[in-house]
Design a protein around this motif. Structure first.
Motif, PDB file in Angstrom:
ATOM      1  N   TYR A 139       0.862  -1.186   0.000  1.00 53.36           N
ATOM      2  CA  TYR A 139       0.000   0.000   0.000  1.00 53.36           C
ATOM      3  C   TYR A 139       0.897   1.235   0.000  1.00 53.36           C
ATOM      4  O   TYR A 139       1.611   1.489   0.978  1.00 53.36           O
ATOM      5  N   LEU A 140       0.912   1.975  -1.109  1.00 55.27           N
ATOM      6  CA  LEU A 140       1.771   3.169  -1.220  1.00 55.27           C
ATOM      7  C   LEU A 140       0.988   4.313  -1.845  1.00 55.27           C
ATOM      8  O   LEU A 140       0.817   4.370  -3.060  1.00 55.27           O
ATOM      9  N   THR A 141       0.488   5.213  -1.015  1.00 54.33           N
ATOM     10  CA  THR A 141      -0.143   6.422  -1.554  1.00 54.33           C
ATOM     11  C   THR A 141       0.419   7.629  -0.817  1.00 54.33           C
ATOM     12  O   THR A 141       1.059   7.485   0.224  1.00 54.33           O
ATOM     13  N   ASP A 142       0.171   8.805  -1.336  1.00 54.57           N
ATOM     14  CA  ASP A 142       0.659  10.034  -0.717  1.00 54.57           C
ATOM     15  C   ASP A 142       2.179  10.026  -0.605  1.00 54.57           C
ATOM     16  O   ASP A 142       2.751   9.937   0.475  1.00 54.57           O
ATOM     17  N   LEU A 143       2.820  10.098  -1.769  1.00 55.88           N
ATOM     18  CA  LEU A 143       4.276  10.185  -1.794  1.00 55.88           C
ATOM     19  C   LEU A 143       4.689  11.000  -3.019  1.00 55.88           C
ATOM     20  O   LEU A 143       4.099  10.858  -4.085  1.00 55.88           O
ATOM     21  N   GLY A 144       5.658  11.892  -2.794  1.00 54.27           N
ATOM     22  CA  GLY A 144       6.094  12.764  -3.885  1.00 54.27           C
ATOM     23  C   GLY A 144       7.094  12.085  -4.793  1.00 54.27           C
ATOM     24  O   GLY A 144       7.275  12.462  -5.948  1.00 54.27           O
ATOM     25  N   ALA A 145       7.785  11.102  -4.249  1.00 55.32           N
ATOM     26  CA  ALA A 145       8.786  10.356  -5.018  1.00 55.32           C
ATOM     27  C   ALA A 145       8.933   8.994  -4.368  1.00 55.32           C
ATOM     28  O   ALA A 145       8.606   8.821  -3.198  1.00 55.32           O
ATOM     29  N   VAL A 146       9.440   8.033  -5.126  1.00 60.15           N
ATOM     30  CA  VAL A 146       9.694   6.722  -4.536  1.00 60.15           C
ATOM     31  C   VAL A 146      11.165   6.632  -4.140  1.00 60.15           C
ATOM     32  O   VAL A 146      12.023   7.253  -4.752  1.00 60.15           O
ATOM     33  N   THR A 147      11.434   5.868  -3.109  1.00 65.50           N
ATOM     34  CA  THR A 147      12.798   5.719  -2.612  1.00 65.50           C
ATOM     35  C   THR A 147      13.247   4.268  -2.808  1.00 65.50           C
ATOM     36  O   THR A 147      12.441   3.391  -3.102  1.00 65.50           O
ATOM     37  N   GLU A 148      14.547   4.059  -2.588  1.00 68.02           N
ATOM     38  CA  GLU A 148      15.078   2.702  -2.657  1.00 68.02           C
ATOM     39  C   GLU A 148      14.400   1.817  -1.597  1.00 68.02           C
ATOM     40  O   GLU A 148      14.091   0.653  -1.849  1.00 68.02           O
ATOM     41  N   ASP A 149      14.189   2.405  -0.415  1.00 72.49           N
ATOM     42  CA  ASP A 149      13.479   1.702   0.661  1.00 72.49           C
ATOM     43  C   ASP A 149      12.104   1.209   0.213  1.00 72.49           C
ATOM     44  O   ASP A 149      11.698   0.101   0.534  1.00 72.49           O
ATOM     45  N   ASN A 150      11.398   2.079  -0.507  1.00 72.82           N
ATOM     46  CA  ASN A 150      10.063   1.712  -0.997  1.00 72.82           C
ATOM     47  C   ASN A 150      10.172   0.514  -1.931  1.00 72.82           C
ATOM     48  O   ASN A 150       9.395  -0.437  -1.854  1.00 72.82           O
ATOM     49  N   PHE A 151      11.169   0.580  -2.800  1.00 76.62           N
ATOM     50  CA  PHE A 151      11.358  -0.513  -3.751  1.00 76.62           C
ATOM     51  C   PHE A 151      11.692  -1.815  -3.017  1.00 76.62           C
ATOM     52  O   PHE A 151      11.095  -2.869  -3.281  1.00 76.62           O
ATOM     53  N   LEU A 152      12.645  -1.733  -2.080  1.00 74.00           N
ATOM     54  CA  LEU A 152      13.065  -2.942  -1.373  1.00 74.00           C
ATOM     55  C   LEU A 152      11.909  -3.552  -0.583  1.00 74.00           C
ATOM     56  O   LEU A 152      11.745  -4.769  -0.525  1.00 74.00           O
ATOM     57  N   ALA A 153      11.093  -2.694   0.026  1.00 71.54           N
ATOM     58  CA  ALA A 153       9.958  -3.200   0.810  1.00 71.54           C
ATOM     59  C   ALA A 153       8.900  -3.827  -0.088  1.00 71.54           C
ATOM     60  O   ALA A 153       8.320  -4.864   0.237  1.00 71.54           O
ATOM     61  N   MET A 154       8.652  -3.206  -1.231  1.00 68.36           N
ATOM     62  CA  MET A 154       7.541  -3.636  -2.081  1.00 68.36           C
ATOM     63  C   MET A 154       7.924  -4.741  -3.061  1.00 68.36           C
ATOM     64  O   MET A 154       7.069  -5.262  -3.774  1.00 68.36           O
ATOM     65  N   ARG A 155       9.211  -5.081  -3.091  1.00 70.77           N
ATOM     66  CA  ARG A 155       9.664  -6.141  -4.007  1.00 70.77           C
ATOM     67  C   ARG A 155       8.934  -7.462  -3.736  1.00 70.77           C
ATOM     68  O   ARG A 155       8.750  -8.282  -4.610  1.00 70.77           O
ATOM     69  N   LYS A 156       8.544  -7.647  -2.486  1.00 69.35           N
ATOM     70  CA  LYS A 156       7.820  -8.864  -2.099  1.00 69.35           C
ATOM     71  C   LYS A 156       6.377  -8.895  -2.588  1.00 69.35           C
ATOM     72  O   LYS A 156       5.745  -9.949  -2.627  1.00 69.35           O
ATOM     73  N   ALA A 157       5.827  -7.710  -2.868  1.00 73.46           N
ATOM     74  CA  ALA A 157       4.377  -7.605  -3.069  1.00 73.46           C
ATOM     75  C   ALA A 157       3.892  -8.365  -4.304  1.00 73.46           C
ATOM     76  O   ALA A 157       4.451  -8.233  -5.393  1.00 73.46           O
ATOM     77  N   ASP A 158       2.836  -9.153  -4.131  1.00 74.95           N
ATOM     78  CA  ASP A 158       2.173  -9.801  -5.260  1.00 74.95           C
ATOM     79  C   ASP A 158       1.149  -8.848  -5.873  1.00 74.95           C
ATOM     80  O   ASP A 158       0.835  -8.930  -7.054  1.00 74.95           O
ATOM     81  N   PHE A 159       0.629  -7.961  -5.012  1.00 69.64           N
ATOM     82  CA  PHE A 159      -0.361  -6.970  -5.481  1.00 69.64           C
ATOM     83  C   PHE A 159      -0.022  -5.649  -4.806  1.00 69.64           C
ATOM     84  O   PHE A 159       0.350  -5.618  -3.635  1.00 69.64           O
ATOM     85  N   LEU A 160      -0.153  -4.552  -5.557  1.00 71.35           N
ATOM     86  CA  LEU A 160       0.226  -3.248  -5.015  1.00 71.35           C
ATOM     87  C   LEU A 160      -0.881  -2.218  -5.237  1.00 71.35           C
ATOM     88  O   LEU A 160      -1.393  -2.088  -6.346  1.00 71.35           O
ATOM     89  N   ILE A 161      -1.230  -1.516  -4.165  1.00 67.43           N
ATOM     90  CA  ILE A 161      -2.086  -0.336  -4.298  1.00 67.43           C
ATOM     91  C   ILE A 161      -1.128   0.838  -4.407  1.00 67.43           C
ATOM     92  O   ILE A 161      -0.330   1.082  -3.494  1.00 67.43           O
TER      93      ILE A 161
END
Ligand SMILES: [Zn+2]
Ligand SMILES: [Zn+2]
Length: 258
Positions: A139-161
């Motif tokens: 779940y990633l909303t309300d962000l001005g830019a994506v970070t490496e942290d965001n990528f590393l955390a969401m790499r596991k996601a099968d589905f993404l909001i």
């Protein structure tokens, strides 16, 4: 089993329910308490069954009904301490407040939830990864830019909001006053369709992703068809892409492996 019930998303309010066989949580409570209950009941859910309500940040479109829902249905509210401080008037006197730290792994009933820091102009801002039975929902909303942290955390996601807030041309040629345009377009504002498309493509390439829901679309600075075409045209892989709506809940979505 992991199921998503998107109740509504956009600057007029955000809320969604995630559940497995025996635990149900709410992420954000940005409609009135009565409206959240109404939307939950429309998709066959009862707020009394909520294990917890997780709050991403203190902006009104994410917390509007949080306190009343928490009191009326005895639901613990989970948020970062900075979110509580920033929204203290809304939360004062509530005995069901609980805290999480950034990158904390929480066990809520039988769901595992990890908090993910995001770039946004609030006291603190959080995304979440929800895991159950080997599948994950981001779940990633309300962000001005994506970070490496965001990528590393969401790499596991099968589905993404994922936020697809605006088209940059529509924003800059649109009705907002210039200070607001600059705020939305900044690194702590909201994510454009193009930036959203890039992040989704990267995840689809290197992660587990097989489905996406585009969320927090601006009613003034975006067009649902445009957001859909910008994101889908950028994808090189087969991806199930859905649009969240502001005005009504969607049918439940079951998160599955690729
Ligand atoms: Zn918002
Ligand atoms: Zn916000």
């Amino acid at each position: 089993m992991l199921k998503l019930f998107m109740l509504g998303s956009g600057s007029g309010g955000n809320a969604c329910v995630v559940q497995n066989e025996n635990t149900m949580i709410l992420i954000d409570a940005g409609f009135s308490g009565a409206e959240i209950r109404r939307r939950m009941q429309l998709v066959g859910l009862e707020p009394d069954d909520l294990e917890a309500c997780l709050i991403t940040h203190e902006h009104g479109d994410h917390i509007k009904g949080a306190s009343i829902l928490s009191r009326r249905h005895k639901v613990p509210l989970l948020m970062h301490p900075a979110t509580k401080r920033a929204g203290h008037r809304k939360f004062s006197g509530n005995e069901r407040m609980r805290h999480f730290e950034m990158k904390e792994v929480m066990e809520l009933g039988s769901l595992t939830v990890t908090s993910v820091p995001t770039l946004h102009d609030s006291a603190s801002s959080t995304g979440f990864l929800v895991e159950s039975g080997g599948v994950s929902l981001g779940y990633l909303t309300d962000l001005g830019a994506v970070t490496e942290d965001n990528f590393l955390a969401m790499r596991k996601a099968d589905f993404l909001i994922m936020e697809a807030n605006h088209d940059r041309d529509m924003l800059w040629n649109g009705p907002y006053p210039s200070h607001l345009k600059a705020r939305v377009d900044s690194r702590v504002g909201h994510l454009s369709n193009k930036d959203s498309a890039e992040f989704i493509a990267l995840l689809a390439e290197l992660g587990n992703l097989n489905g996406v829901m585009l969320a927090h679309l601006s009613e003034k600075n975006n067009d649902p068809d445009l957001a859909m075409s910008v994101v889908s045209q950028r994808q090189e892989r087969d991806l199930n892409i859905i649009l969240a709506r502001q005005d009504q809940p969607l049918k439940p979505i079951e998160v599955e492996k690729k």
